[in-house]
Design a protein around this motif. Structure first.
Motif, mmCIF file in Angstrom:
data_model
loop_
_atom_site.group_PDB
_atom_site.id
_atom_site.type_symbol
_atom_site.label_atom_id
_atom_site.label_comp_id
_atom_site.label_asym_id
_atom_site.label_seq_id
_atom_site.Cartn_x
_atom_site.Cartn_y
_atom_site.Cartn_z
ATOM 1 N N GLN A 1 -3.557 3.142 -0.661
ATOM 2 C CA GLN A 1 -3.814 2.604 -1.662
ATOM 3 C C GLN A 1 -2.990 1.344 -2.180
ATOM 4 O O GLN A 1 -1.846 1.586 -2.343
ATOM 5 C CB GLN A 1 -4.382 3.405 -2.946
ATOM 6 N N VAL A 2 -3.556 0.100 -2.710
ATOM 7 C CA VAL A 2 -2.823 -0.992 -3.229
ATOM 8 C C VAL A 2 -1.962 -0.233 -4.530
ATOM 9 O O VAL A 2 -2.961 0.154 -5.328
ATOM 10 C CB VAL A 2 -3.695 -1.994 -3.570
ATOM 11 N N TYR B 1 0.970 -1.269 0.149
ATOM 12 C CA TYR B 1 0.162 0.109 0.097
ATOM 13 C C TYR B 1 0.729 1.309 -0.152
ATOM 14 O O TYR B 1 2.008 1.242 0.393
ATOM 15 C CB TYR B 1 -0.998 0.133 1.309
ATOM 16 N N ALA C 1 -7.261 0.593 -9.188
ATOM 17 C CA ALA C 1 -6.083 0.171 -8.370
ATOM 18 C C ALA C 1 -5.112 -0.467 -9.541
ATOM 19 O O ALA C 1 -3.926 -0.559 -9.422
ATOM 20 C CB ALA C 1 -6.720 -0.821 -7.393
ATOM 21 N N ARG D 1 -3.133 1.756 -11.287
ATOM 22 C CA ARG D 1 -2.183 2.450 -10.455
ATOM 23 C C ARG D 1 -0.965 1.657 -10.244
ATOM 24 O O ARG D 1 -0.008 1.870 -9.495
ATOM 25 C CB ARG D 1 -2.674 2.518 -9.042
ATOM 26 N N SER E 1 -11.037 -5.019 -9.243
ATOM 27 C CA SER E 1 -11.439 -4.604 -7.777
ATOM 28 C C SER E 1 -12.829 -5.021 -7.393
ATOM 29 O O SER E 1 -13.766 -4.290 -6.851
ATOM 30 C CB SER E 1 -11.170 -3.104 -7.619
#
Length: 745
Positions: free
Chosen positions: A134-135, A129, A352, A355, A284
């Motif tokens: 956030q992952v 994280y 996610a 990212r 997700s």
């Protein structure tokens, strides 16, 4: 003779009379012409049977068509051969079926309950994280949790069956038709019959995932990679065993149980094992909530999970999903309207998944973990890190910008960037020109390169700690000394000019070599080495005069951390990326922050004076191309011999950043110095890093320049009058000599 003739005449008369009698009884009135039977008449069969009997006898006596002796012999021989083959085949088949049944029964007895096969990971998982919670990265084998064929989305279940085994619910574990088709395709494409397409059913694929019930044993396989490779090998014997194991599974488990095991153990790319992990990884969301286009993405991964992973190439993954949607439509799982709607709305990765950044950073964090917290521990680990996704994006964009606009096409030059806070918390890391990659060589942490003039701040830090002033002077002139007491060494400036008498601040901002060597030799190389080591340069530092010019090697991470120590007021820094590590499900952290500010190296005044000197490098000296438009910056350029390495390391009041540039094979750079492209990469990075951050002044002390005082010639003292020597008293002389002997001169 008379008697014989008489008898014969008598019989002829009798016969004539009998015939006349019969004719008389017939419709025409004629009488009977035969004599009466001597013996009683036997009971006759029915008329129908009596008529059929002669036909049977006639058929039995009918000769065989074309029937000569040779033909009949050949036909008899073939009948005998076929009879022998039939007898042998039937008995061999019976024996084979008995052996097959025993083998299936053996594997059946070995199989556990279906739920024992749900989690098939070989190791644990690590989820990272960023500083915002956030992952951003996964490592190891991800397992999102157990699912069943009934709990996942119907679209996923149908997509897997349509893609992998459309007759799954009808066969007994193997599909002869599928195997024959696969062999035909392999031979047509020039491969061996068992190479390429396997024609395996879902049951056979599941059996292979289970390694046919064989568990990993370190005594047999040195590594789990060898174990997996052994499980995946293809041979006739292996295929036969796989088929038997598959049939045993069909007997032991229901179809949905087999499909559930498959959905939990199949690898689906990006470290995700099982449908739930893949669904969370890419979208997700739980596997039960997948729509048709998302289900098609996951089902399409089963053929080539690493190549088709949407995080690697989303377009290629979508193209494969369209094929899956076509199969679902052909087999009736989707209507034409539903299939067209799914094609018109392809799957989109979650935020996610989008990212996915910081691959170099994640690799570095994994390398710093202790063994009990690594993926090999088979634990599921959650790590809170120091990574700032905004700063990571800034560094990646800066790297891309400079290499796309300032570096010639085809160049193999590499670069690396590290951004951290003054306490050593690493906020961004780029280990090479490639971004969004992992498991590759990280030039920010793994490359040890000569530092060049980027090492000089530690020489001046030592001098300032010992009381030197930034405005103290040193003579820049031709200078030679003996290295190790044997070879004469004469350092040169980059410009091959001498500046004469210069201040320390002038010598640093113009990166003069001779003053740096003189200062290093003046304060002592041992002290310079100690200061640099205490600031965090952990690499071996040579003990020669060239130490001052950066002849020793260090990593970019070490250099950036050492400069962070200068920014924070003179205390050592240990760069760190882990804030907290815990096993998933546990409330208590196993590991806390692994780094930060350490002991003081130089006093705060000396550190702030050094910041002042380094600010002049950027505002007036060799690092002017790193100058920021809205705030103060300080730093130092560095270029090694033959320009094999080029550096710029510097800081603002908020962040420290380091940039290295060079070739992996030590090829000299062409027209590149630390004040050139590295300084520009640094500037592009820091401009983006400081977007929205209010400017702050650097923590520096600006010393007063030396005052020039005009002095008058000192008056000459008047000549002393020569005095006559005084006669010394003998007693006084004895006492004076005694005191000297006791206390010394």
């Amino acid at each position: 003779m008379v008697h014989i003739a008489a008898v014969s005449h008598y019989l002829r008369c009798k016969l004539r009379l009998a015939g006349q009698s019969k004719m008389a009884d017939s419709p025409r009135g004629k009488g009977k012409l035969v004599a009466d039977r001597r013996y009683p008449k036997r009971k006759s069969a029915p008329a129908s049977k009596a008529k059929a009997a002669p036909k049977k006898r006639k058929a039995a006596k009918k000769p065989v068509k074309g029937g000569n002796v040779v033909t009949r012999g050949i036909r008899g021989l073939f009948r005998w051969i076929f009879r022998v083959i039939w007898l042998v085949t039937s008995r061999v088949t019976a024996v084979g079926l008995i052996i097959l049944g025993l083998a299936v029964a053996y594997f059946y007895a070995q199989l556990p309950e279906a739920k024992a096969f749900v989690d098939g990971r070989a190791q644990g998982s690590v989820t990272m994280y960023d500083r915002n919670g956030q992952v951003f990265a996964w490592r190891g084998d991800q397992f999102g949790g157990a699912v069943t064929a009934d709990s996942v989305s119907p679209h996923l279940k149908n997509a897997v069956i349509a893609t992998e085994d459309k007759r799954f619910y009808w066969h007994l574990g193997i599909s002869p038709r599928g195997i024959a088709s696969a062999v035909r395709i392999n031979l047509r494409e020039g491969r061996g019959p068992l190479q390429g397409h396997g024609g395996s059913t879902i049951t056979q694929q599941t059996a292979k995932l289970l390694c046919l019930g064989v568990e990993y044993d370190p005594a047999i396989w040195e590594t789990e990679a060898e174990y997996v490779a052994d499980c995946r090998r293809s041979s006739l014997a292996r295929k036969a065993k796989e088929a038997i194991y598959s049939m045993a599974m069909e007997v032991k488990y229901t179809k949905d149980e087999i499909l559930s095991i498959y959905l939990n153990r199949a690898y689906m790319g990006a470290g995700a094992y099982g449908a739930e992990a893949a669904s969370q990884r890419y979208f997700s969301k739980p596997a039960s909530a997948l729509n048709a286009s998302e289900a098609a993405i996951l089902a399409g991964l089963l053929t080539a999970p690493s190549t088709l992973a949407p995080t690697s190439n989303l377009e290629r993954s979508r193209n494969r999903a369209e094929v899956v949607l076509g199969l679902m439509e052909d087999q009736g799982y989707l209507t034409a309207t539903e299939a067209d709607a799914a094609r018109a709305n392809p799957a989109v990765l979650s935020d996610a998944a989008e990212r996915l950044r910081g691959g170099y950073f994640a690799d570095w964090v994994m390398d710093t973990l202790p063994p009990f917290a690594d993926v090999s521990s088979r634990q599921d680990i959650a790590i809170q890190t120091t990574l700032d996704p905004r700063l990571q994006r800034a560094a990646e964009q800066a790297m891309t910008e400079i290499f796309s606009t300032k570096v010639r096409e085809g160049s193999k030059a590499q670069a690396a960037i590290v951004v951290m806070s003054a306490d050593g918390a690493v906020r961004a890391m780029v280990g090479g020109r490639q971004i969004n990659v992992s498991g590759v060589f990280n030039r920010a942490t793994q490359a040890k390169r000569q530092t060049g003039s980027a090492f000089k701040p530690f020489v001046y830090a030592t001098a300032l700690e010992l009381g030197y002033s930034p405005y103290d002077t040193v003579i820049d002139e031709s200078y030679c000394l003996f290295a190790n007491g044997r070879n004469e060494w004469c350092p040169k400036n980059y410009t091959n000019r001498y500046e004469g008498k210069v201040t320390l601040v002038y010598a640093l901002k113009h990166s003069l070599n001779i003053p740096a060597v003189k200062i290093s030799e003046s304060v002592g190389r041992d002290l310079v080495r100690r200061v640099a080591g205490d600031f965090g340069i952990n690499s071996d530092l040579i003990d020669t005069p060239s130490l001052a010019l950066g002849a020793s090697e260090a990593s970019l991470l070490e250099m950036t951390g050492a400069y962070a120590g200068i920014l924070n007021g003179g205390s050592s820094v240990r760069p760190y990326g882990v804030r907290e590590l815990r096993i998933k499900g546990d409330d208590e952290a196993m590991i806390g922050q692994r780094g930060g500010i350490g002991e003081r190296v130089i006093n705060e005044t000396a550190a702030k004076q050094l910041v002042f000197m380094m600010e002049k490098v950027v505002s007036e000296g060799t690092g002017q191309r790193a100058k920021l438009p809205d705030r103060q910056a300080a730093g130092k350029t560095g270029t090694t011999q033959a320009a094999r390495d080029a550096w710029f390391v510097g800081f603002t009041a908020d962040y420290v950043a380091g940039v290295w540039m060079g070739y992996d094979d030590n090829t000299p750079l062409t027209g590149v110095t630390g004040g050139g492209l590295p300084a520009e990469i640094w500037r592009e990075t820091m401009v983006r890093v400081h977007e929205g951050v209010p400017p702050k002044p650097l923590p520096m002390i600006v010393p007063e320049p030396p005052r020039v005082v005009e002095t008058q010639p000192a008056p000459q003292p008047a000549p002393r009058q020569q005095q006559q020597p005084r006669r010394q008293d003998p007693v006084e002389g004895f006492v004076e000599q005694l005191l000297r002997d006791i206390f010394g001169n």
